[in-house]
Scaffold this active site. Structure first.
Site, PDB file in Angstrom:
ATOM      1  N   GLU A 137       3.343   9.301   3.106  1.00 50.40           N
ATOM      2  CA  GLU A 137       4.463   8.844   2.282  1.00 50.40           C
ATOM      3  C   GLU A 137       4.253   9.178   0.806  1.00 50.40           C
ATOM      4  OE1 GLU A 137       5.341   4.678   2.641  1.00 50.40           O
ATOM      5  OE2 GLU A 137       7.170   4.871   1.448  1.00 50.40           O
ATOM      6  N   GLY A 140      10.740  -0.586   8.353  1.00 49.32           N
ATOM      7  CA  GLY A 140      10.857  -2.047   8.187  1.00 49.32           C
ATOM      8  C   GLY A 140       9.522  -2.679   7.840  1.00 49.32           C
TER       9      GLY A 140
HETATM   10  C1  LIG Z   1      13.855   3.265  -3.706  1.00 49.25           C
HETATM   11  C2  LIG Z   1      13.051   2.338  -2.830  1.00 49.25           C
HETATM   12  C3  LIG Z   1      13.120   2.485  -1.462  1.00 49.25           C
HETATM   13  C4  LIG Z   1      12.409   1.612  -0.641  1.00 49.25           C
HETATM   14  N1  LIG Z   1      12.536   1.753   0.710  1.00 49.25           N
HETATM   15  C5  LIG Z   1      11.880   0.925   1.512  1.00 49.25           C
HETATM   16  C6  LIG Z   1      12.033   1.034   2.932  1.00 49.25           C
HETATM   17  O1  LIG Z   1      12.785   1.890   3.432  1.00 49.25           O
HETATM   18  N2  LIG Z   1      11.358   0.170   3.722  1.00 49.25           N
HETATM   19  C7  LIG Z   1      10.527  -0.783   3.209  1.00 49.25           C
HETATM   20  O2  LIG Z   1       9.915  -1.496   3.983  1.00 49.25           O
HETATM   21  N3  LIG Z   1      10.382  -0.949   1.864  1.00 49.25           N
HETATM   22  C8  LIG Z   1      11.044  -0.123   1.013  1.00 49.25           C
HETATM   23  N4  LIG Z   1      10.922  -0.273  -0.345  1.00 49.25           N
HETATM   24  C9  LIG Z   1      10.148  -1.386  -0.876  1.00 49.25           C
HETATM   25  C10 LIG Z   1       8.833  -0.968  -1.530  1.00 49.25           C
HETATM   26  O3  LIG Z   1       7.899  -0.608  -0.575  1.00 49.25           O
HETATM   27  C11 LIG Z   1       8.381  -2.175  -2.386  1.00 49.25           C
HETATM   28  O4  LIG Z   1       9.310  -2.290  -3.458  1.00 49.25           O
HETATM   29  C12 LIG Z   1       6.998  -2.001  -2.933  1.00 49.25           C
HETATM   30  O5  LIG Z   1       6.046  -2.080  -1.901  1.00 49.25           O
HETATM   31  C13 LIG Z   1       6.688  -3.082  -3.994  1.00 49.25           C
HETATM   32  O6  LIG Z   1       6.895  -4.347  -3.469  1.00 49.25           O
HETATM   33  P1  LIG Z   1       7.808  -5.430  -4.241  1.00 49.25           P
HETATM   34  O7  LIG Z   1       9.103  -4.797  -4.607  1.00 49.25           O
HETATM   35  O8  LIG Z   1       7.823  -6.661  -3.402  1.00 49.25           O
HETATM   36  O9  LIG Z   1       7.047  -5.726  -5.599  1.00 49.25           O
HETATM   37  P2  LIG Z   1       5.757  -6.629  -5.784  1.00 49.25           P
HETATM   38  O10 LIG Z   1       4.729  -6.291  -4.782  1.00 49.25           O
HETATM   39  O11 LIG Z   1       6.185  -8.042  -5.872  1.00 49.25           O
HETATM   40  O12 LIG Z   1       5.254  -6.155  -7.195  1.00 49.25           O
HETATM   41  C14 LIG Z   1       5.840  -6.621  -8.418  1.00 49.25           C
HETATM   42  C15 LIG Z   1       4.938  -6.177  -9.553  1.00 49.25           C
HETATM   43  O13 LIG Z   1       3.639  -6.811  -9.420  1.00 49.25           O
HETATM   44  C16 LIG Z   1       2.625  -5.835  -9.404  1.00 49.25           C
HETATM   45  N5  LIG Z   1       1.564  -6.213  -8.477  1.00 49.25           N
HETATM   46  C17 LIG Z   1       1.709  -6.668  -7.216  1.00 49.25           C
HETATM   47  N6  LIG Z   1       0.500  -6.874  -6.655  1.00 49.25           N
HETATM   48  C18 LIG Z   1      -0.422  -6.508  -7.569  1.00 49.25           C
HETATM   49  C19 LIG Z   1      -1.846  -6.476  -7.565  1.00 49.25           C
HETATM   50  N7  LIG Z   1      -2.557  -6.835  -6.498  1.00 49.25           N
HETATM   51  N8  LIG Z   1      -2.477  -6.019  -8.676  1.00 49.25           N
HETATM   52  C20 LIG Z   1      -1.769  -5.630  -9.772  1.00 49.25           C
HETATM   53  N9  LIG Z   1      -0.411  -5.658  -9.823  1.00 49.25           N
HETATM   54  C21 LIG Z   1       0.254  -6.089  -8.744  1.00 49.25           C
HETATM   55  C22 LIG Z   1       3.296  -4.563  -8.918  1.00 49.25           C
HETATM   56  O14 LIG Z   1       2.589  -3.415  -9.322  1.00 49.25           O
HETATM   57  C23 LIG Z   1       4.666  -4.670  -9.554  1.00 49.25           C
HETATM   58  O15 LIG Z   1       4.636  -4.210 -10.877  1.00 49.25           O
HETATM   59  C24 LIG Z   1      11.614   0.575  -1.199  1.00 49.25           C
HETATM   60  C25 LIG Z   1      11.559   0.419  -2.584  1.00 49.25           C
HETATM   61  C26 LIG Z   1      12.285   1.267  -3.407  1.00 49.25           C
HETATM   62  C27 LIG Z   1      12.229   1.046  -4.891  1.00 49.25           C
END
Ligand SMILES: Cc1cc2nc3c(=O)[nH]c(=O)nc-3n(C[C@H](O)[C@H](O)[C@H](O)COP(=O)(O)OP(=O)(O)OC[C@H]3O[C@@H](n4cnc5c(N)ncnc54)[C@H](O)[C@@H]3O)c2cc1C
Length: 396
Positions: free
Chosen positions: A250, A132
């Site tokens: 991870e 989470g």
């Molecule tokens: C298959 C899968 C399983 C998952 N399982 C879990 C789970 O069990 N538990 C959990 O907690 N989470 C889980 N996640 C979530 C995952 O950890 C997040 O999707 C990931 O951390 C990215 O966050 P976001 O989706 O909010 O994208 P964002 O952080 O909003 O990113 C969107 C885009 O902006 C870019 N970006 C963001 N910040 C920067 C920066 N500082 N510099 C340059 N570019 C940037 C990113 O690279 C990306 O291209 C899962 C995701 C997937 C796809």
């Protein structure tokens, strides 16, 4: 695996790991022959019965101390088991979060009571965990989490929303990163990790479905959920340090470069014994890159070998492998997509997930899931920033 006639014996695994590999292969061959699971690509499926059979072999929590249900075996042996499971797309989601992240995290930061309660249950395949961390607006920028825990008599009241929580609809508990104190101006302060049981009053789990209708993701809503003090992992306020120390686990394993591997095996079968020059070049390139990635991942598994703490319990070696793990994940996730691209270029068909032909079904499943690999466990841009920072720091 299928590279039987390739010899890198100078880099080979120790005899115990090689013996184990044969055992795992025999086990999986029997499982596949019995049709006990249907392999799916993209993300590992959740199958509690399969997990219990893996647990009965002693293959969950392998490096953990025996008194907590482990086998005190090496990270290399764990690597071997993971690799073989991925090679046949076995359904491991019911134990992988506990085995890979929660277990090591509890060993490092958990109280004796938490270790005694959860580790043997995870190792028996009876307790499935989810993670989470992410929230709407807090993914890459994890320090911005807004889920809040407020101190009450004997524990904490937790309120907030988590998202993308894989398998929360089937897991027993999840490790929640939340704010436990007021904003001090430093966002890395005041965060803590609590274990929340998913059946607790005030927890609502809602599915988020993939394009093809499959469900592994969820939103989890926490509404004034009571969590007792004994479910706090580590120290209150140290959540940021704890959560970031788990990221190497991870990001560095075969899960980050082998999720489309069975498609490569099927592709090679499809191409037959007389592939054209383009097919030869593509398969050769994919094979060469596989060996390089495997070597990098193995090096991290070796460096993770546990040490011993003052009470005789296993701890992870106190090394920072964040950059190395980021390299494996960044290169590995692009590699996984290149397998899909090669399959699409070399075999002309419009794949459907309902196909009986394995190559076609795997291709359909991997196309739908292709976007996920460069997001989960850290996005490409974030990983590359981390890698560049380390390199630029050294060049100064
Ligand atoms: C298959 C899968 C399983 C998952 N399982 C879990 C789970 O069990 N538990 C959990 O907690 N989470 C889980 N996640 C979530 C995952 O950890 C997040 O999707 C990931 O951390 C990215 O966050 P976001 O989706 O909010 O994208 P964002 O952080 O909003 O990113 C969107 C885009 O902006 C870019 N970006 C963001 N910040 C920067 C920066 N500082 N510099 C340059 N570019 C940037 C990113 O690279 C990306 O291209 C899962 C995701 C997937 C796809």
């Amino acid at each position: 695996m299928f590279f039987e006639n390739v010899d890198f014996s100078a880099l080979d695994l120790p005899p115990a790991a090689l013996r184990l590999r044969e055992e795992v292969r025999a086990f999986l061959k029997a499982e596949v022959a019995a049709g006990s699971f249907t392999p799916h690509l993209g993300h590992s499926e959740f199958d509690a019965e399969f997990t219990r059979r893996v647990a009965a072999r002693g293959w969950i929590g392998m490096p953990w101390p025996r008194r907590y249900g482990g086998q005190e075996r090496s990270y290399l042996e764990r690597f071997v088991v993971t690799e073989e499971m991925l090679a046949v797309a076995a359904p491991c989601a019911a134990h992988w979060f506990g085995d890979r992240q929660i277990g090591p995290s509890l060993l490092r930061h958990g109280s004796d009571a938490l270790k005694a309660r959860f580790l043997p249950a995870i190792a028996r395949g009876e307790c499935a965990f989810a993670l989470g961390m992410s929230e709407p607006g807090s993914g890459s920028d994890l320090a911005s989490v807004r889920t809040r825990a407020v101190r009450v008599e004997g524990g904490w009241r937790v309120t907030g929303q988590k998202v993308w929580t894989s398998w929360a609809h089937k897991a027993h508990a999840f490790l929640v990163l939340c704010r436990t104190s007021a904003d001090t101006g430093n966002r890395h302060e005041g965060l803590s990790q609590l274990i929340v049981e998913l059946q607790s009053s005030g927890v609502t789990v809602r599915p988020i479905r993939f394009m093809d209708g499959r469900q592994s993701f969820n939103e989890v809503f926490l509404d004034d959920v009571l969590v007792s003090d004994d479910m706090v992992v580590g120290e209150i306020g140290q959540g940021w340090k704890q959560v970031t120390s788990e990221l190497a686990l991870e990001r560095s394993g075969p899960e980050r470069y082998m999720t489309t591997f069975p498609l490569l095996v099927e592709l090679i079968g499809r191409l037959g014994t007389a592939p054209d020059a383009r097919a030869q070049e593509m398969v050769g390139k994919l094979t060469a890159r596989f060996w390089a990635l495997r070597r990098m991942s193995l090096a991290i598994a070796l460096a993770l070998e546990p040490g011993t703490d003052s009470e005789g319990g296993a701890t992870l070696a106190g090394v920072d492998l964040g950059t190395e793990a980021a390299l494996v994940k960044d290169m590995g996730t692009f590699y996984e997509r290149e397998i899909i691209d090669a399959a699409r270029l070399l075999v002309e068909l419009e794949p459907t997930a309902a196909a009986l032909d394995r190559f076609e079904r795997y291709l359909a499943e991997t196309i739908v899931c292709a976007p996920i690999s460069t997001l989960r466990g850290g996005t490409t841009q974030v990983l590359r920033t981390l890698i560049a920072r380390r390199l630029l720091g050294r060049l100064k």
